[in-house]
Write a protein that holds these residues in place. Structure first.
Motif, PDB file in Angstrom:
ATOM      1  N   ALA A  93       0.809  -1.249  -0.064  1.00 48.20           N
ATOM      2  CA  ALA A  93      -0.015  -0.161  -0.159  1.00 48.20           C
ATOM      3  C   ALA A  93       0.738   1.252   0.049  1.00 48.20           C
ATOM      4  O   ALA A  93       0.201   2.390   0.170  1.00 48.20           O
ATOM      5  N   ASN A  94       2.202   1.261  -0.403  1.00 52.09           N
ATOM      6  CA  ASN A  94       3.038   2.311   0.000  1.00 52.09           C
ATOM      7  C   ASN A  94       3.714   2.715  -1.555  1.00 52.09           C
ATOM      8  O   ASN A  94       4.222   1.736  -1.993  1.00 52.09           O
ATOM      9  N   ASP A  95       2.919   3.611  -2.215  1.00 51.65           N
ATOM     10  CA  ASP A  95       3.420   4.075  -3.711  1.00 51.65           C
ATOM     11  C   ASP A  95       4.768   4.607  -3.779  1.00 51.65           C
ATOM     12  O   ASP A  95       5.303   4.917  -4.675  1.00 51.65           O
ATOM     13  N   ASN A  96       5.421   4.986  -2.573  1.00 52.49           N
ATOM     14  CA  ASN A  96       6.691   5.504  -2.637  1.00 52.49           C
ATOM     15  C   ASN A  96       7.773   4.653  -2.258  1.00 52.49           C
ATOM     16  O   ASN A  96       8.989   4.960  -1.964  1.00 52.49           O
ATOM     17  N   ALA A  97       7.547   3.296  -2.111  1.00 55.63           N
ATOM     18  CA  ALA A  97       8.536   2.286  -1.782  1.00 55.63           C
ATOM     19  C   ALA A  97       8.331   1.033  -2.699  1.00 55.63           C
ATOM     20  O   ALA A  97       7.188   0.530  -2.872  1.00 55.63           O
ATOM     21  N   ALA A  98       9.269   0.316  -3.175  1.00 57.01           N
ATOM     22  CA  ALA A  98       9.291  -0.686  -3.879  1.00 57.01           C
ATOM     23  C   ALA A  98      10.634  -1.578  -3.508  1.00 57.01           C
ATOM     24  O   ALA A  98      11.480  -1.461  -2.824  1.00 57.01           O
ATOM     25  N   VAL A  99      10.383  -2.840  -4.082  1.00 54.06           N
ATOM     26  CA  VAL A  99      11.518  -3.816  -3.748  1.00 54.06           C
ATOM     27  C   VAL A  99      11.585  -4.446  -5.066  1.00 54.06           C
ATOM     28  O   VAL A  99      10.858  -4.931  -5.929  1.00 54.06           O
ATOM     29  N   LEU A 100      13.072  -4.922  -5.301  1.00 54.31           N
ATOM     30  CA  LEU A 100      13.448  -5.660  -6.226  1.00 54.31           C
ATOM     31  C   LEU A 100      14.214  -7.039  -5.873  1.00 54.31           C
ATOM     32  O   LEU A 100      15.235  -6.877  -5.181  1.00 54.31           O
ATOM     33  N   LEU A 101      13.860  -7.940  -6.742  1.00 53.91           N
ATOM     34  CA  LEU A 101      14.925  -9.192  -6.596  1.00 53.91           C
ATOM     35  C   LEU A 101      16.175  -9.180  -7.283  1.00 53.91           C
ATOM     36  O   LEU A 101      15.661  -9.238  -8.635  1.00 53.91           O
ATOM     37  N   ALA A 102      17.174  -9.136  -6.681  1.00 59.80           N
ATOM     38  CA  ALA A 102      18.402  -8.751  -7.691  1.00 59.80           C
ATOM     39  C   ALA A 102      19.701  -8.784  -6.812  1.00 59.80           C
ATOM     40  O   ALA A 102      19.399  -8.482  -5.645  1.00 59.80           O
ATOM     41  N   ASP A 103      20.803  -9.453  -7.256  1.00 64.09           N
ATOM     42  CA  ASP A 103      21.823  -9.418  -6.549  1.00 64.09           C
ATOM     43  C   ASP A 103      22.642  -7.970  -6.844  1.00 64.09           C
ATOM     44  O   ASP A 103      22.758  -7.274  -8.006  1.00 64.09           O
ATOM     45  N   MET A 104      23.019  -7.219  -5.732  1.00 61.81           N
ATOM     46  CA  MET A 104      23.345  -5.802  -5.958  1.00 61.81           C
ATOM     47  C   MET A 104      24.555  -5.694  -6.851  1.00 61.81           C
ATOM     48  O   MET A 104      25.030  -4.561  -7.294  1.00 61.81           O
ATOM     49  N   ARG A 105      25.330  -6.684  -6.900  1.00 60.12           N
ATOM     50  CA  ARG A 105      26.547  -6.885  -7.416  1.00 60.12           C
ATOM     51  C   ARG A 105      26.454  -6.569  -9.138  1.00 60.12           C
ATOM     52  O   ARG A 105      27.127  -6.104  -9.771  1.00 60.12           O
ATOM     53  N   ASP A 106      25.282  -6.958  -9.598  1.00 57.64           N
ATOM     54  CA  ASP A 106      24.706  -6.891 -11.081  1.00 57.64           C
ATOM     55  C   ASP A 106      24.181  -5.340 -11.045  1.00 57.64           C
ATOM     56  O   ASP A 106      22.981  -5.208 -11.244  1.00 57.64           O
ATOM     57  N   VAL A 107      25.129  -4.320 -11.028  1.00 52.06           N
ATOM     58  CA  VAL A 107      24.772  -2.904 -10.716  1.00 52.06           C
ATOM     59  C   VAL A 107      23.943  -2.312 -12.217  1.00 52.06           C
ATOM     60  O   VAL A 107      22.836  -1.709 -11.795  1.00 52.06           O
ATOM     61  N   GLU A 108      24.133  -2.833 -13.361  1.00 54.83           N
ATOM     62  CA  GLU A 108      23.556  -2.426 -14.427  1.00 54.83           C
ATOM     63  C   GLU A 108      22.124  -2.862 -14.508  1.00 54.83           C
ATOM     64  O   GLU A 108      21.304  -1.975 -14.795  1.00 54.83           O
ATOM     65  N   SER A 109      21.818  -4.067 -14.164  1.00 60.62           N
ATOM     66  CA  SER A 109      20.418  -4.477 -14.183  1.00 60.62           C
ATOM     67  C   SER A 109      19.662  -3.930 -13.073  1.00 60.62           C
ATOM     68  O   SER A 109      18.447  -3.648 -13.165  1.00 60.62           O
ATOM     69  N   VAL A 110      20.563  -3.671 -11.812  1.00 64.01           N
ATOM     70  CA  VAL A 110      19.524  -2.898 -10.803  1.00 64.01           C
ATOM     71  C   VAL A 110      19.278  -1.429 -11.083  1.00 64.01           C
ATOM     72  O   VAL A 110      17.850  -1.026 -10.856  1.00 64.01           O
ATOM     73  N   LEU A 111      20.119  -0.878 -11.651  1.00 65.95           N
ATOM     74  CA  LEU A 111      19.827   0.564 -12.190  1.00 65.95           C
ATOM     75  C   LEU A 111      18.833   0.488 -13.307  1.00 65.95           C
ATOM     76  O   LEU A 111      18.390   1.801 -13.432  1.00 65.95           O
ATOM     77  N   ALA A 112      18.922  -0.560 -14.270  1.00 71.83           N
ATOM     78  CA  ALA A 112      17.963  -0.532 -15.339  1.00 71.83           C
ATOM     79  C   ALA A 112      16.425  -1.043 -14.986  1.00 71.83           C
ATOM     80  O   ALA A 112      15.697  -0.948 -15.971  1.00 71.83           O
ATOM     81  N   SER A 113      16.346  -1.421 -13.540  1.00 74.05           N
ATOM     82  CA  SER A 113      15.147  -2.054 -13.194  1.00 74.05           C
ATOM     83  C   SER A 113      13.836  -1.239 -13.304  1.00 74.05           C
ATOM     84  O   SER A 113      14.115  -0.073 -13.072  1.00 74.05           O
ATOM     85  N   ALA A 114      12.979  -1.599 -13.481  1.00 73.39           N
ATOM     86  CA  ALA A 114      11.638  -0.771 -13.305  1.00 73.39           C
ATOM     87  C   ALA A 114      11.257  -0.156 -11.900  1.00 73.39           C
ATOM     88  O   ALA A 114      11.101   1.079 -11.971  1.00 73.39           O
ATOM     89  N   PRO A 115      11.404  -0.902 -10.902  1.00 73.02           N
ATOM     90  CA  PRO A 115      11.414   0.070  -9.599  1.00 73.02           C
ATOM     91  C   PRO A 115      12.364   1.252  -9.567  1.00 73.02           C
ATOM     92  O   PRO A 115      11.930   2.212  -8.855  1.00 73.02           O
ATOM     93  N   VAL A 116      13.485   1.119  -9.771  1.00 74.78           N
ATOM     94  CA  VAL A 116      14.361   1.886  -9.928  1.00 74.78           C
ATOM     95  C   VAL A 116      13.903   3.262 -10.939  1.00 74.78           C
ATOM     96  O   VAL A 116      14.028   4.328 -10.330  1.00 74.78           O
ATOM     97  N   ALA A 117      13.810   3.107 -12.016  1.00 77.41           N
ATOM     98  CA  ALA A 117      13.392   4.013 -12.842  1.00 77.41           C
ATOM     99  C   ALA A 117      11.958   4.738 -12.596  1.00 77.41           C
ATOM    100  O   ALA A 117      11.898   5.818 -12.868  1.00 77.41           O
ATOM    101  N   GLN A 118      11.338   3.921 -11.655  1.00 78.80           N
ATOM    102  CA  GLN A 118       9.636   4.731 -11.247  1.00 78.80           C
ATOM    103  C   GLN A 118      10.015   5.572 -10.038  1.00 78.80           C
ATOM    104  O   GLN A 118       9.376   6.395 -10.003  1.00 78.80           O
ATOM    105  N   LEU A 119      11.020   5.277  -9.277  1.00 84.24           N
ATOM    106  CA  LEU A 119      11.331   5.968  -7.900  1.00 84.24           C
ATOM    107  C   LEU A 119      12.447   6.847  -7.898  1.00 84.24           C
ATOM    108  O   LEU A 119      12.246   7.600  -6.882  1.00 84.24           O
TER     109      LEU A 119
END
Length: 268
Positions: A120-146
């Protein structure tokens, strides 16, 4: 063993998880018998482990409040773990309701519970990813949205870099995230060390080779190098209780007992 209803199908029920062990140290209940057995063995070597984890959570609260007071309104929490009381979004949004948070973790249990908590929190999201895969994390939908990378970001790495197995990779991971955010952004790190616990710490380190995240402690100089090119916020790289305590009582006679360094650094 029977799979708990909260454990996704991809979770290995026979192998301890560092995230679930951490949850057990903090008094949570999203852990398995194999995690509890592991934690009890680790506590035989270092009975202070649960206290260290609580001290780390206290640093999380203080550092997030500090960043909010410096105008930071968006946070990327890498290796965020299983949700428990006093999460980043609770602290940040408690002080600034418009604050935005993206949690990143590779543990399916941590992500599943975060999704429920944040539904119910529009200003927070979670991503299933390994933080070492920086490119994928930064290109993800939650990061792009928030996360707006034109505005300063708080990049948070609480008790996670000591699961990265080389100094070079740890520094490269930090550098990649900080290169992606603008001037005025902050890096927050807490990182385990064995400088003061000697053989007891090495026993715990050997135990962690059985988990999904082997443990690689670093000394003060190695932790300091993670912030190369950034401006350390006073008092620099110190033990957890010594970083901007809320009261004098929070600073122990021997803060090195926390076996964890803390630092906050600003991108100039």
């Amino acid at each position: 063993m029977e799979r708990p209803t909260w454990a996704p199908g991809e979770v290995d029920l026979e192998r301890p998880s560092a995230a679930r062990v951490y949850d057990y140290y903090l008094g949570g209940y999203h852990n398995l018998a194999v995690d509890r057995e592991f934690a009890e063995q680790a506590m035989l070597a270092m009975p202070e482990l649960p206290l260290i984890m609580r001290t780390n959570r206290a640093f999380l609260r203080r550092s997030v409040r500090h960043l909010v007071s410096r105008g930071i309104r968006q946070f990327l929490d890498l290796g965020s773990g299983i949700p428990t009381v006093g999460n980043v979004h609770e602290i940040a949004q408690g002080a600034a309701p418009e604050a935005r948070v993206v949690y990143v973790d590779k543990d399916p249990v941590a992500v599943a519970h975060s999704q429920v908590m944040l539904e119910a929190n529009d200003n927070a999201a979670v991503l299933l990813a390994d933080m070492r895969d920086v490119e994928s994390v930064l290109a993800s939908a939650p990061v792009a949205q928030l996360i707006d990378t034109d505005e300063p970001v708080g990049v948070l790495m609480f008790a996670v870099l000591h699961f990265v197995d080389s100094d070079e990779l740890a520094r490269a991971t930090v550098r990649a995230y900080m290169d992606a955010v603008p001037s005025g952004s902050y890096l927050v790190v807490s990182h385990g060390t064995h400088e003061y616990v000697g053989e007891r710490g090495k026993q715990v380190e050997r135990l962690y080779t059985r988990t999904d995240n082997p443990f690689f402690p670093r000394n003060q100089a190695q932790v300091s190098r993670l912030a190369e090119g950034l401006e350390l916020v006073e008092p620099g790289v110190v033990h957890l209780p010594s970083w901007h305590p809320d009261s004098p009582e929070e600073v122990e006679d021997h803060p090195e007992r926390s076996s964890t360094y803390a630092m906050v650094a600003r991108k100039p």
